[in-house]
Write a protein that holds these residues in place. Structure first.
Motif, short mmCIF file in Angstrom:
data_model
loop_
_atom_site.label_atom_id
_atom_site.label_comp_id
_atom_site.label_asym_id
_atom_site.label_seq_id
_atom_site.Cartn_x
_atom_site.Cartn_y
_atom_site.Cartn_z
N ALA A 117 42.99 7.99 2.03
CA ALA A 117 43.98 8.74 1.52
C ALA A 117 44.91 7.84 1.45
N GLY A 118 45.27 7.01 2.15
CA GLY A 118 46.52 6.08 2.09
C GLY A 118 46.17 5.05 1.18
N LEU A 119 45.04 4.49 1.22
CA LEU A 119 44.51 3.44 0.18
C LEU A 119 44.58 3.84 -1.38
N VAL A 120 44.38 5.02 -1.47
CA VAL A 120 44.07 5.59 -2.90
C VAL A 120 45.74 5.79 -3.34
N HIS A 121 46.46 6.50 -2.46
CA HIS A 121 47.88 6.76 -2.90
C HIS A 121 48.42 5.34 -3.04
N LEU A 122 48.44 4.13 -2.30
CA LEU A 122 49.10 3.15 -2.71
C LEU A 122 48.06 2.48 -3.90
N ALA A 123 47.19 2.76 -4.16
CA ALA A 123 46.51 2.37 -5.62
C ALA A 123 47.20 3.09 -6.46
N CYS A 124 47.64 4.35 -6.48
CA CYS A 124 48.38 5.19 -7.62
C CYS A 124 49.63 4.56 -7.84
N VAL A 125 50.23 4.34 -6.75
CA VAL A 125 51.60 3.70 -6.85
C VAL A 125 51.69 2.28 -7.70
N ALA A 126 50.65 1.31 -7.16
CA ALA A 126 50.45 0.22 -7.88
C ALA A 126 50.00 0.34 -9.27
N SER A 127 49.51 1.31 -9.61
CA SER A 127 49.11 1.60 -11.21
C SER A 127 50.28 2.06 -11.88
N ALA A 128 51.28 2.70 -11.32
CA ALA A 128 52.53 3.14 -11.77
C ALA A 128 53.37 1.75 -11.92
N TRP A 129 53.24 1.05 -11.33
CA TRP A 129 54.20 -0.42 -11.04
C TRP A 129 53.41 -1.17 -12.23
N ALA A 130 52.13 -1.04 -12.55
CA ALA A 130 51.52 -1.90 -13.33
C ALA A 130 52.14 -1.12 -14.86
N TYR A 131 52.23 -0.09 -14.90
CA TYR A 131 53.21 0.58 -16.12
C TYR A 131 54.38 -0.30 -16.34
N ASN A 132 55.24 0.08 -15.14
CA ASN A 132 56.50 -0.59 -15.37
C ASN A 132 56.77 -2.01 -15.62
N LEU A 133 55.66 -2.71 -15.14
CA LEU A 133 55.80 -4.29 -15.21
C LEU A 133 55.22 -4.87 -16.56
N TRP A 134 54.21 -4.12 -17.08
CA TRP A 134 53.46 -4.72 -18.31
C TRP A 134 52.85 -3.54 -19.26
N LEU A 135 52.18 -2.66 -18.70
CA LEU A 135 51.27 -1.56 -19.68
C LEU A 135 51.89 -0.83 -20.52
N LYS A 136 53.36 -0.47 -20.07
CA LYS A 136 54.32 0.34 -20.92
C LYS A 136 54.24 -0.25 -22.40
N THR A 137 54.02 -1.31 -22.50
CA THR A 137 54.44 -2.02 -23.97
C THR A 137 53.02 -2.35 -24.60
N THR A 138 52.18 -1.86 -24.00
CA THR A 138 50.55 -1.93 -24.62
C THR A 138 50.07 -0.59 -25.13
N VAL A 139 48.92 -0.77 -25.75
CA VAL A 139 48.23 0.33 -26.19
C VAL A 139 47.60 1.18 -25.13
N TRP A 140 47.55 0.64 -23.84
CA TRP A 140 47.06 1.06 -22.56
C TRP A 140 47.86 1.65 -21.67
N SER A 141 49.14 2.19 -22.30
CA SER A 141 50.31 2.65 -21.51
C SER A 141 49.88 3.83 -20.79
N TRP A 142 48.91 4.57 -21.65
CA TRP A 142 48.35 5.99 -20.98
C TRP A 142 47.52 5.93 -19.65
#
Length: 275
Positions: A117-142
């Protein structure tokens, strides 16, 4: 003798208020409450539920603060008066320190739920960081929304030692994508002025509502198929969701946005009660 001009005194918000404002409190609270309700639906022990809610809250604060840190130049250029770091009423150093504390809290609390559960949650947070740092400006923002919302359901069940039913992560992932489309809608003009070109921006304001409605209706269908509620519940949910979807497609003014949010709320409720 000198006199002081009479007028309203300009005061800066307290550091705590600025921190709250920079944390995206609305979405952070909504996701944290959803996690708590899912934990109750799963029947987690009270102690585990408290740890899970605290871990999710720490992760949401981290995501919100990091977002405002990364976007402060864009927010300033867009004239965002609701962003403490953009207006100068919030301290960058304080928010950075809060981010550091949130990282430690998020890691410790997440792993306290167990390795899976811990590693999955940290992966969820890392995914959100990926949005903040890069993916929000791409077609993959979703994609980060799909990963993080869908993964959240797995965190809840893995904390109880079992995998989620298939329709929990699928329905939650679709809910996350719909939430992304709706969340961006009020900021389209500001984002366009600062070069943000995620999926919603490419769709344009006229298509965001209908696309969000389709995604959220599909989430409703997934949860109904997976949970198999009584016929009367299914009919009621389908009636409400289709009526709201019609408003999204043909409504005017703010009514399509409000109706789409209504579908999202129905989907979130279904995820919680239809376990």
């Amino acid at each position: 003798m000198t006199t002081r001009p009479v007028g309203p005194e300009v005061t800066s918000p307290s550091p705590v208020r600025a921190l709250v404002g920079a944390a995206h409190p609305g979405p952070a609270l909504a996701v944290t409450v959803l996690a708590g309700l899912l934990a109750v639906a799963q029947g987690l022990a009270p102690t585990t539920t408290v740890v899970l809610v605290a871990a999710v809250l720490a992760g949401q604060l981290l995501v919100g603060w990091s977002n405002d840190l990364v976007d402060r130049t864009r927010d300033r250029a867009a004239g965002r008066r609701d962003k403490p770091l953009a207006t100068g009423t919030g301290s960058v150093a304080v928010v950075r320190t809060a981010c550091g504390a949130a990282v430690v809290a998020c890691v410790v609390l997440s792993l306290a739920l167990g390795p899976a559960a811990g590693l999955v949650h940290l992966a969820c947070v890392a995914s959100a960081w990926a949005y903040n740092l890069w993916l929000k400006t791409t077609v993959w923002s979703w994609a980060p929304y799909a990963v993080s919302f869908g993964g959240l359901t797995a965190v809840v069940t893995l904390a109880d030692g079992e995998a989620p039913p298939w329709w929990w992560p699928v329905g939650a992932a679709l809910l996350g994508v719909g939430a992304h489309l709706l969340n961006v809608l009020p900021d389209l003009a500001d984002d366009a002025a600062t070069g943000v070109r995620g999926l919603p921006h490419r769709l344009g304001p006229q298509r965001i509502g209908p696309v969000a409605a389709v995604v959220l209706v599909t989430a409703s269908v997934v949860v109904l198929v997976g949970s198999g509620p009584p016929l009367v519940v299914t009919v009621a949910v389908v009636t409400v969701v289709l009526a709201l979807a019609a408003v999204v497609v043909v409504g005017t003014g703010r009514s399509p946005f409000v109706a789409a949010v209504g579908i999202a709320l129905v989907d979130a409720l279904l995820l919680v009660v239809a376990r």
